[in-house]
Motif scaffolding. Structure first.
Motif, PDB file in Angstrom:
ATOM      1  N   ASN A  88      17.742  54.325  54.568  1.00 10.94           N
ATOM      2  CA  ASN A  88      17.670  55.687  55.100  1.00 10.94           C
ATOM      3  C   ASN A  88      16.680  55.793  56.259  1.00 10.94           C
ATOM      4  O   ASN A  88      16.969  56.440  57.273  1.00 10.94           O
ATOM      5  CB  ASN A  88      17.322  56.681  53.998  1.00 10.94           C
ATOM      6  N   ALA A  89      15.516  55.168  56.132  1.00 10.93           N
ATOM      7  CA  ALA A  89      14.536  55.206  57.221  1.00 10.93           C
ATOM      8  C   ALA A  89      15.095  54.526  58.469  1.00 10.93           C
ATOM      9  O   ALA A  89      14.917  55.023  59.596  1.00 10.93           O
ATOM     10  CB  ALA A  89      13.233  54.536  56.784  1.00 10.93           C
ATOM     11  N   PHE A  90      15.791  53.424  58.276  1.00 16.14           N
ATOM     12  CA  PHE A  90      16.376  52.690  59.398  1.00 16.14           C
ATOM     13  C   PHE A  90      17.411  53.535  60.136  1.00 16.14           C
ATOM     14  O   PHE A  90      17.353  53.677  61.367  1.00 16.14           O
ATOM     15  CB  PHE A  90      17.009  51.387  58.897  1.00 16.14           C
ATOM     16  N   ILE A  91      18.346  54.117  59.399  1.00 16.90           N
ATOM     17  CA  ILE A  91      19.425  54.871  60.043  1.00 16.90           C
ATOM     18  C   ILE A  91      18.881  56.142  60.698  1.00 16.90           C
ATOM     19  O   ILE A  91      19.326  56.537  61.774  1.00 16.90           O
ATOM     20  CB  ILE A  91      20.585  55.153  59.058  1.00 16.90           C
ATOM     21  N   ILE A  92      17.904  56.770  60.067  1.00 19.81           N
ATOM     22  CA  ILE A  92      17.278  57.961  60.677  1.00 19.81           C
ATOM     23  C   ILE A  92      16.475  57.550  61.913  1.00 19.81           C
ATOM     24  O   ILE A  92      16.505  58.235  62.937  1.00 19.81           O
ATOM     25  CB  ILE A  92      16.399  58.701  59.645  1.00 19.81           C
ATOM     26  N   GLY A  93      15.797  56.424  61.829  1.00 13.53           N
ATOM     27  CA  GLY A  93      15.002  55.958  62.965  1.00 13.53           C
ATOM     28  C   GLY A  93      15.850  55.629  64.186  1.00 13.53           C
ATOM     29  O   GLY A  93      15.510  56.034  65.298  1.00 13.53           O
ATOM     30  N   ILE A  94      16.954  54.911  63.996  1.00  7.94           N
ATOM     31  CA  ILE A  94      17.753  54.518  65.168  1.00  7.94           C
ATOM     32  C   ILE A  94      18.567  55.676  65.742  1.00  7.94           C
ATOM     33  O   ILE A  94      18.915  55.652  66.914  1.00  7.94           O
ATOM     34  CB  ILE A  94      18.671  53.304  64.896  1.00  7.94           C
ATOM     35  N   ASN A  95      18.858  56.681  64.912  1.00  9.08           N
ATOM     36  CA  ASN A  95      19.654  57.819  65.385  1.00  9.08           C
ATOM     37  C   ASN A  95      18.824  59.081  65.587  1.00  9.08           C
ATOM     38  O   ASN A  95      19.375  60.141  65.853  1.00  9.08           O
ATOM     39  CB  ASN A  95      20.805  58.101  64.422  1.00  9.08           C
ATOM     40  N   HIS A  96      17.526  58.958  65.433  1.00  7.99           N
ATOM     41  CA  HIS A  96      16.614  60.101  65.579  1.00  7.99           C
ATOM     42  C   HIS A  96      17.044  61.254  64.667  1.00  7.99           C
ATOM     43  O   HIS A  96      17.078  62.413  65.066  1.00  7.99           O
ATOM     44  CB  HIS A  96      16.523  60.552  67.035  1.00  7.99           C
ATOM     45  N   GLY A  97      17.382  60.902  63.440  1.00  5.25           N
ATOM     46  CA  GLY A  97      17.824  61.870  62.438  1.00  5.25           C
ATOM     47  C   GLY A  97      19.022  61.313  61.691  1.00  5.25           C
ATOM     48  O   GLY A  97      19.656  60.365  62.142  1.00  5.25           O
TER      49      GLY A  97
END
Length: 188
Positions: A88-97
């Motif tokens: 979850n942190a990875f996907i939020i980090g790369i997509n800025h949300g």
């Protein structure tokens, strides 16, 4: 929120069916629970999409949750929780949300939230678009009525880890206090 509460309730029922006891769960030695509380609170801090601070606080929340899960990695299910948090942190980090697909919103009976996501949504969620990466890891798994929620792959890992922890901890025998100088024994 409703889904995690339902998952915990189901895990408790499974724990009872497997001969477990709630007192065994309450005797689990969870380290630094304040890290989890702070991490979860930071995820619900409201903020303007025009500011960078809500995103920074959201990523900080994952750092707290990751530290909590890592400190408890020797407990049942916590490695799954670590994987879920990292995803979850990875996907939020790369997509800025967290990107949410329109089809998942419709399938989970949440089409009414579509307008808010189109106009920015908030620091945590936005409608998936052409600029988002690895959307298959984002919020794409619909859970329809009565839950009305969309999950990510990371959420599935996290919820499975929480359920594993609850069931395994309920089944674990409580330790008896031993007289001084004698090893602890498991009770049945």
């Amino acid at each position: 929120m409703l889904l995690i509460l339902g998952a915990i309730f189901l895990a408790v029922l499974i724990g009872f069916a497997a001969g477990g006891r709630l007192r065994n769960l309450s005797a689990s030695r969870i380290r630094w629970p304040v890290l989890a509380v702070v991490g979860l609170l930071l995820q619900v801090v409201p903020g303007s999409v025009n500011s960078e601070w809500p995103f920074v606080l959201l990523m900080a929340s994952f750092a707290f949750l990751f530290a909590f899960a890592l400190l408890n990695r020797d407990l049942p299910g916590f490695w799954l929780i670590v994987v879920g948090i990292v995803l979850n942190a990875f996907i939020i980090g790369i997509n800025h949300g967290m990107a949410v697909t329109q089809s998942a919103l419709a399938a989970s009976d949440q089409s009414s939230t579509l307008g808010a996501l189109v106009h920015g949504g908030g620091a945590k969620h936005h409608l998936a678009g052409a600029g988002d990466h690895l959307v298959f890891l984002a919020d794409v798994i619909p859970v329809p009525n009565p839950i009305h929620q969309v999950l990510s792959v990371g959420d599935v890992f996290t919820y499975a880890g929480v359920m594993w922890f609850v069931v395994a901890s309920m089944r674990r025998p409580a330790r008896k206090a031993a007289p001084a100088g004698e090893p602890l024994e498991a009770s049945s």
